[in-house]
Design a protein around this motif. Structure first.
Motif, mmCIF file in Angstrom:
data_model
loop_
_atom_site.group_PDB
_atom_site.id
_atom_site.type_symbol
_atom_site.label_atom_id
_atom_site.label_comp_id
_atom_site.label_asym_id
_atom_site.label_seq_id
_atom_site.Cartn_x
_atom_site.Cartn_y
_atom_site.Cartn_z
ATOM 1 N N UNK A 30 130.327 -53.600 29.303
ATOM 2 C CA UNK A 30 129.530 -52.416 29.388
ATOM 3 C C UNK A 30 130.180 -51.130 29.431
ATOM 4 N N UNK A 31 131.525 -50.888 29.225
ATOM 5 C CA UNK A 31 132.260 -49.918 28.870
ATOM 6 C C UNK A 31 131.951 -49.496 27.282
ATOM 7 N N UNK A 32 132.313 -50.670 26.576
ATOM 8 C CA UNK A 32 132.099 -50.534 24.941
ATOM 9 C C UNK A 32 130.892 -50.218 24.668
ATOM 10 N N UNK A 33 129.743 -50.718 25.454
ATOM 11 C CA UNK A 33 128.310 -50.268 24.897
ATOM 12 C C UNK A 33 127.904 -48.968 25.437
ATOM 13 N N UNK A 34 128.788 -48.447 26.294
ATOM 14 C CA UNK A 34 128.468 -47.077 26.777
ATOM 15 C C UNK A 34 129.141 -45.862 25.994
ATOM 16 N N UNK A 35 130.401 -46.095 25.713
ATOM 17 C CA UNK A 35 131.228 -45.141 24.795
ATOM 18 C C UNK A 35 131.196 -45.597 23.294
ATOM 19 N N UNK A 37 129.036 -46.542 20.879
ATOM 20 C CA UNK A 37 128.072 -45.933 20.004
ATOM 21 C C UNK A 37 128.054 -44.337 19.826
ATOM 22 N N UNK A 38 128.566 -43.735 20.627
ATOM 23 C CA UNK A 38 128.746 -42.502 20.713
ATOM 24 C C UNK A 38 129.824 -41.891 19.600
ATOM 25 N N UNK A 39 129.519 -41.166 18.698
ATOM 26 C CA UNK A 39 130.391 -40.949 17.530
ATOM 27 C C UNK A 39 131.470 -39.998 18.133
ATOM 28 N N UNK A 40 132.581 -40.230 17.456
ATOM 29 C CA UNK A 40 133.932 -39.564 18.299
ATOM 30 C C UNK A 40 133.864 -38.061 18.427
ATOM 31 N N UNK A 68 136.816 -48.365 18.526
ATOM 32 C CA UNK A 68 135.544 -49.022 18.848
ATOM 33 C C UNK A 68 135.496 -50.317 17.861
ATOM 34 N N UNK A 69 135.468 -50.055 16.234
ATOM 35 C CA UNK A 69 135.345 -50.833 15.340
ATOM 36 C C UNK A 69 136.400 -52.201 15.427
ATOM 37 N N UNK A 70 137.819 -51.750 15.986
ATOM 38 C CA UNK A 70 138.805 -52.810 15.984
ATOM 39 C C UNK A 70 138.540 -53.579 17.110
ATOM 40 N N UNK A 71 138.117 -53.103 18.239
ATOM 41 C CA UNK A 71 138.073 -53.790 19.400
ATOM 42 C C UNK A 71 136.901 -54.694 19.286
ATOM 43 N N UNK A 72 135.695 -54.210 18.787
ATOM 44 C CA UNK A 72 134.533 -55.112 18.669
ATOM 45 C C UNK A 72 134.585 -56.269 17.832
ATOM 46 N N UNK A 73 135.047 -55.887 16.658
ATOM 47 C CA UNK A 73 135.290 -57.088 15.479
ATOM 48 C C UNK A 73 136.504 -58.091 15.780
ATOM 49 N N UNK A 74 137.220 -57.421 16.618
ATOM 50 C CA UNK A 74 138.569 -58.356 16.997
ATOM 51 C C UNK A 74 137.777 -59.328 18.325
ATOM 52 N N UNK A 75 137.324 -58.793 19.193
ATOM 53 C CA UNK A 75 136.407 -59.374 20.064
ATOM 54 C C UNK A 75 135.498 -60.423 19.427
ATOM 55 N N UNK A 76 134.758 -60.249 18.517
ATOM 56 C CA UNK A 76 133.725 -61.120 17.742
ATOM 57 C C UNK A 76 134.608 -62.387 17.304
ATOM 58 N N UNK A 77 135.905 -61.990 16.447
ATOM 59 C CA UNK A 77 136.565 -62.972 15.862
ATOM 60 C C UNK A 77 137.503 -63.845 16.686
ATOM 61 N N UNK A 78 137.828 -63.409 17.898
ATOM 62 C CA UNK A 78 138.313 -64.351 18.762
ATOM 63 C C UNK A 78 137.276 -65.058 19.498
#
Length: 190
Positions: A30-35, A37-40, A68-78
């Motif tokens: 939920x934290x990733x989904x909230x923060x 998508x907001x552009x830095x 954000x992109x590193x966290x999401x794609x690492x999460x997806x990969x693992x």
């Protein structure tokens, strides 16, 4: 560079934790989904208010952009590593820490590198915007200053320097990727 490395490192750790543990994924998603998508760049006013120097604020913004992109794609990969890989390692006596270090992370590295490339592009954009908005140094500041004086050849020169810097960093990241993923070398060329 410190902001990108900090954001990528934190994003990698968070992504591995989310992909490995359902409990961490449950609370962090939920934290990733909230923060995420907001552009830095939307955080500019808050960053310049919250941090005492513009350097700290820009480091935070760059870290946020690469996180954000590193966290999401690492999460997806693992999370997408085949369960049979873990089963084989467990039959040979592997402990959970070994499974993370020697099975999950190496299998997720192609996704991790995609996140690193995306984070690099996002962090470079945020760097230039932060320099244009509040930092009194750097190529973004120089570009805006030159444009204010109608020195357009200087603006074009600054843009060429930015392009060369970004191309150099992407090339360096591709070299690291080719070194770590030798079995994929040459699949994507830069």
């Amino acid at each position: 560079m410190p902001g990108y490395l900090l954001g990528a490192a934190i994003g990698f750790v968070v992504g591995v934790a989310m992909g490995w543990s359902r409990l961490v994924g449950y609370w962090a998603q939920p934290v990733l989904r909230l923060i995420g998508p907001l552009p830095a760049t939307a955080w500019l006013p808050i960053a310049f208010f919250a941090f005492s120097t513009s350097r700290q604020a820009s480091t935070f913004l760059i870290a946020l952009a690469s996180f954000f992109p590193v966290a999401v794609l690492t999460w997806s990969g693992v999370a997408s590593v085949s369960g049979s890989f873990y089963d084989v390692a467990r039959t040979m006596g592997a402990k959970p820490w070994f499974l993370i270090r020697k099975v999950a992370v190496p299998a997720a590295l192609p996704s991790v590198f995609v996140g690193l490339f995306m984070g690099l592009g996002a962090s470079f954009s945020v760097l230039v915007v932060a320099e244009m908005m509040g930092v009194k140094a750097g190529l973004g500041f120089y570009t805006q200053w030159s444009q204010g004086w109608a020195a357009y050849p200087n603006v074009y020169a600054a843009l060429l320097v930015m392009a060369a810097m970004c191309t150099g960093l992407v090339t360096l990241l591709f070299r690291v990727r080719d070194w770590k993923l030798a079995w994929q070398k040459g699949v994507v060329r830069w």
